[in-house]
Enzyme design. Structure first.
Site, PDB file in Angstrom:
ATOM      1  N   ARG A 231       0.845  -1.176   0.000  1.00 54.74           N
ATOM      2  CA  ARG A 231       0.000   0.000   0.000  1.00 54.74           C
ATOM      3  C   ARG A 231       0.891   1.240   0.000  1.00 54.74           C
ATOM      4  O   ARG A 231       2.004   1.226   0.535  1.00 54.74           O
ATOM      5  CB  ARG A 231      -0.923   0.022   1.238  1.00 54.74           C
ATOM      6  CG  ARG A 231      -2.119  -0.922   1.134  1.00 54.74           C
ATOM      7  CD  ARG A 231      -3.098  -0.460   0.065  1.00 54.74           C
ATOM      8  NE  ARG A 231      -4.279  -1.292  -0.042  1.00 54.74           N
ATOM      9  CZ  ARG A 231      -4.389  -2.328  -0.852  1.00 54.74           C
ATOM     10  NH1 ARG A 231      -3.360  -2.667  -1.609  1.00 54.74           N
ATOM     11  NH2 ARG A 231      -5.505  -3.015  -0.936  1.00 54.74           N
ATOM     12  N   GLU A 260      -3.672   8.218  -5.266  1.00 55.33           N
ATOM     13  CA  GLU A 260      -3.837   7.596  -6.580  1.00 55.33           C
ATOM     14  C   GLU A 260      -5.062   8.194  -7.274  1.00 55.33           C
ATOM     15  O   GLU A 260      -6.111   8.322  -6.651  1.00 55.33           O
ATOM     16  CB  GLU A 260      -3.988   6.079  -6.436  1.00 55.33           C
ATOM     17  CG  GLU A 260      -2.740   5.414  -5.857  1.00 55.33           C
ATOM     18  CD  GLU A 260      -2.876   3.896  -5.737  1.00 55.33           C
ATOM     19  OE1 GLU A 260      -3.922   3.342  -6.147  1.00 55.33           O
ATOM     20  OE2 GLU A 260      -1.932   3.269  -5.232  1.00 55.33           O
ATOM     21  N   HIS A 279      -0.824   0.965 -10.051  1.00 58.59           N
ATOM     22  CA  HIS A 279      -1.564  -0.001  -9.230  1.00 58.59           C
ATOM     23  C   HIS A 279      -2.150  -1.119 -10.103  1.00 58.59           C
ATOM     24  O   HIS A 279      -3.350  -1.381 -10.096  1.00 58.59           O
ATOM     25  CB  HIS A 279      -2.684   0.699  -8.451  1.00 58.59           C
ATOM     26  CG  HIS A 279      -3.065  -0.040  -7.207  1.00 58.59           C
ATOM     27  ND1 HIS A 279      -3.518   0.595  -6.065  1.00 58.59           N
ATOM     28  CD2 HIS A 279      -3.065  -1.370  -6.903  1.00 58.59           C
ATOM     29  CE1 HIS A 279      -3.788  -0.312  -5.129  1.00 58.59           C
ATOM     30  NE2 HIS A 279      -3.526  -1.503  -5.627  1.00 58.59           N
TER      31      HIS A 279
END
Length: 326
Positions: A231, A260, A279
């Site tokens: 993360r 993000e 991601h």
């Protein structure tokens, strides 16, 4: 059993839930306001849009709340807010879907960085023939932070490449059939100076937030590489950028970020030796269908009154039991 109500926090494309026909009425919510209105009707909440904070925003309030919340992600940090922590609601996650793809992604990064594929591509674009020497992966050392399914799969794939792998977990364990001794997280500072590869695959908890800061990067040798597929909150991003600019690390790769999408103004875009990916380490063709099938299989168990798979220990922040969630 009477027909249930499944509420889906939407993301595009929607999950294929045809198998629920005759057993569940499916409702859809596209944000916090719609979610708040419909939560009292729902027996089950499927957090399909696992990047959204809508559940955190919508959950407080009056009326009944779902008995079961499933998130289509391995991480559950967005759901660990006080109102849900104190509720009797069961939380499950997508543990198991992303293990192999993420491990392949990490192995690909290790090979790409060791063999300087980026440099080869750059010189090809410049039409330059420039011979170099690269690092040998076999015999190098990796520390994988996180001993859950994702961390274990990463470690196993690196072992297959001839890398010496040490996994760390929340607590020390001995006699592991693959990795032998698994040191506790508190041993990480002593392990970092010997690692050629440091891979973060831990759950995001209060103990792991900001784990990789200036002090941690200073412990690594200048030829080491850092990879984060856990993360964004695990890394103090300005500290990593500073370490790369100072040449304190040979390189790094980030697939997750504190914010993000990564803002265009972030200094990470220009950090030397850093690979930025959006991601996507676990997202292979068909991954959404795999997530939907996993939820439907768990719904079959819920409908039959059987124990659910992947039940999250809400206090720990991951699925407890054999190994620790990643």
């Amino acid at each position: 059993m009477p027909e249930s109500c499944v509420l889906v926090l939407d993301a595009d494309p929607l999950p294929r839930l045809d198998r629920l026909a005759g057993r569940a009425r499916v409702l859809h919510a596209d944000g916090a306001a719609a979610l708040a209105r419909q939560l009292p009707e729902a027996d089950v909440l499927l957090v399909w849009d696992f990047t959204s904070d809508a559940v955190r925003e919508a959950w407080p309030g009056t009326g009944a709340r779902p008995r079961w919340v499933h998130t289509a992600s391995a991480g559950v940090d967005r759901l660990l807010f006080p109102e849900l922590l104190s509720a009797p609601t069961i939380v499950t996650n997508a543990r198991g879907v992303f293990d192999q793809p993420i491990a392949e992604y990490v192995a690909g990064l290790v090979l790409a960085m060791a063999k300087d594929f980026h440099g080869s591509w750059k010189f090809q674009q410049e039409r330059r023939w420039r011979h170099r020497e690269t690092f040998k992966v076999h015999g190098s050392r990796a520390v994988v932070v996180g001993s859950g399914p994702i961390g274990r799969k990463i470690g196993s794939l690196l072992l297959a490449l001839g890398v010496e792998v040490t996994l760390t977990g929340r607590r020390e364990r001995t006699g592991d059939p693959v990795f032998g001794r698994i040191p506790a997280a508190g041993d990480l500072p002593a392990l970092l100076p010997e690692a050629d590869w440091v891979v973060c695959a831990a759950p995001l908890t209060e103990e792991t937030r900001g784990l990789f800061d200036a002090e941690a990067f200073a412990r690594m040798k200048p030829t080491a590489h850092f990879i984060n597929i856990g993360r964004g909150g695990h890394v103090v991003e300005p500290d990593l950028a500073a370490a790369l600019h100072a040449g304190a690390l040979a390189g790094a790769a980030l697939d997750v970020f504190a914010t993000e999408p990564l803002p265009g103004t972030s200094p990470l875009w220009d950090a030397p030796g850093l690979i930025v990916s959006p991601h996507m380490s676990g997202d292979t063709f068909g991954w959404r269908d795999d997530l939907a099938e996993q939820f439907l299989d768990n719904f079959d168990r819920w409908w039959a009154g059987e124990p659910l798979f992947n039940v999250v220990d809400k206090q720990l922040g991951y699925v407890s039991g054999e190994g620790e969630a990643a």
